[in-house]
Design a protein around this motif. Structure first.
Motif, PDB file in Angstrom:
ATOM      1  N   GLU A  51      27.576  17.600  27.467  1.00 42.03           N
ATOM      2  CA  GLU A  51      26.365  17.132  27.606  1.00 42.03           C
ATOM      3  C   GLU A  51      25.463  16.643  26.562  1.00 42.03           C
ATOM      4  O   GLU A  51      24.782  15.684  26.760  1.00 42.03           O
ATOM      5  CB  GLU A  51      25.380  18.452  28.382  1.00 42.03           C
ATOM      6  N   PHE A  52      25.708  17.191  25.311  1.00 45.22           N
ATOM      7  CA  PHE A  52      24.992  16.651  24.264  1.00 45.22           C
ATOM      8  C   PHE A  52      25.731  15.744  23.489  1.00 45.22           C
ATOM      9  O   PHE A  52      25.345  15.575  22.111  1.00 45.22           O
ATOM     10  CB  PHE A  52      24.402  17.651  23.380  1.00 45.22           C
ATOM     11  N   ALA A  53      26.815  15.433  24.030  1.00 46.81           N
ATOM     12  CA  ALA A  53      27.486  14.405  23.128  1.00 46.81           C
ATOM     13  C   ALA A  53      26.722  13.002  22.828  1.00 46.81           C
ATOM     14  O   ALA A  53      25.960  12.627  23.976  1.00 46.81           O
ATOM     15  CB  ALA A  53      29.020  14.221  23.832  1.00 46.81           C
ATOM     16  N   ARG A  54      26.910  12.522  21.566  1.00 47.80           N
ATOM     17  CA  ARG A  54      25.981  11.550  21.233  1.00 47.80           C
ATOM     18  C   ARG A  54      26.698  10.221  21.201  1.00 47.80           C
ATOM     19  O   ARG A  54      27.985  10.017  20.744  1.00 47.80           O
ATOM     20  CB  ARG A  54      25.296  11.694  20.031  1.00 47.80           C
ATOM     21  N   ALA A  55      26.324   9.100  21.808  1.00 44.32           N
ATOM     22  CA  ALA A  55      26.791   7.621  21.585  1.00 44.32           C
ATOM     23  C   ALA A  55      26.447   7.131  20.311  1.00 44.32           C
ATOM     24  O   ALA A  55      25.593   7.432  19.848  1.00 44.32           O
ATOM     25  CB  ALA A  55      26.376   6.837  22.675  1.00 44.32           C
ATOM     26  N   PRO A  56      27.209   6.236  19.799  1.00 42.52           N
ATOM     27  CA  PRO A  56      26.873   5.507  18.407  1.00 42.52           C
ATOM     28  C   PRO A  56      25.761   4.875  18.530  1.00 42.52           C
ATOM     29  O   PRO A  56      25.249   4.557  19.642  1.00 42.52           O
ATOM     30  CB  PRO A  56      28.149   4.575  18.245  1.00 42.52           C
ATOM     31  N   VAL A  57      24.854   5.166  17.429  1.00 44.92           N
ATOM     32  CA  VAL A  57      23.411   4.353  17.537  1.00 44.92           C
ATOM     33  C   VAL A  57      23.757   3.014  17.061  1.00 44.92           C
ATOM     34  O   VAL A  57      24.215   2.748  16.163  1.00 44.92           O
ATOM     35  CB  VAL A  57      22.666   5.382  16.708  1.00 44.92           C
ATOM     36  N   SER A  58      22.685   2.223  17.508  1.00 46.88           N
ATOM     37  CA  SER A  58      22.613   0.970  17.126  1.00 46.88           C
ATOM     38  C   SER A  58      21.579   0.541  15.987  1.00 46.88           C
ATOM     39  O   SER A  58      20.884   1.593  15.426  1.00 46.88           O
ATOM     40  CB  SER A  58      22.085   0.058  18.292  1.00 46.88           C
TER      41      SER A  58
END
Length: 173
Positions: A51-58
């Motif tokens: 649920e809290f997996a993060r996508a790479p930030v731009s």
């Protein structure tokens, strides 16, 4: 003798399982309960990790994060600057405080709401980031524990003669 064996076998079962099963109707098997609870916790933490997996930030996300970090230091340094200005230039400070005294009360309430929501949202975001990191660390730890258990099972060369450690490793697998 055969009749007593038969009677005791009916009451206690062959091997004593009937008495144990009857007792488990009234009281939970602690070992089985602990195993169920551990598997439920592991499943919940695995769900949190997903649920809290993060996508790479731009770049834009990094820019907004940088701007979000400015208000707290600005408020702190601004308050210190006001204290210094009160000591170095009391007339200038008095004029500014007179202007603040003329601000209507509803505007103060609005300012308080905006600041409260800003810091409340920031607190929530930081808490969620912490949960994401915790879930990711748990997922990483679970993978390492499984890999360690698999390695311990497949390679008997890892046994070092420590009976307690060998028993622990056998329970993992």
């Amino acid at each position: 003798m055969g009749m007593m064996d038969g009677l005791l076998g009916m009451v206690f079962g062959s091997g004593g399982t009937a008495l144990r099963e009857t007792a488990e109707v009234f009281r939970e098997n602690a070992e089985a309960g602990a195993a169920r609870e551990a598997s439920q916790r592991a499943a919940a933490l695995a769900q949190f990790a997903q649920e809290f997996a993060r996508a790479p930030v731009s770049r834009f996300d990094r820019l907004v994060d940088s701007l979000n970090r400015l208000p707290r230091p600005a408020l702190a340094f601004g308050t210190l600057a006001l204290l210094v200005s009160a000591m170095t230039s009391p007339e200038w400070f008095a004029a500014r405080m007179t202007g603040l005294a003329l601000v209507p009360e509803p505007l103060w309430w609005l300012l308080g709401a905006v600041v409260s929501f800003y810091f409340g949202a920031r607190h929530q975001t930081k808490g969620q980031d912490f949960q994401r990191q915790l879930a990711a660390a748990f997922a990483q730890g679970s993978r390492l524990a499984v890999e360690t258990a698999e390695t311990a099972q497949t390679s008997p060369a890892t046994r070092d003669g420590n009976a307690a450690l060998d028993e622990w490793r056998s329970r993992l697998g």
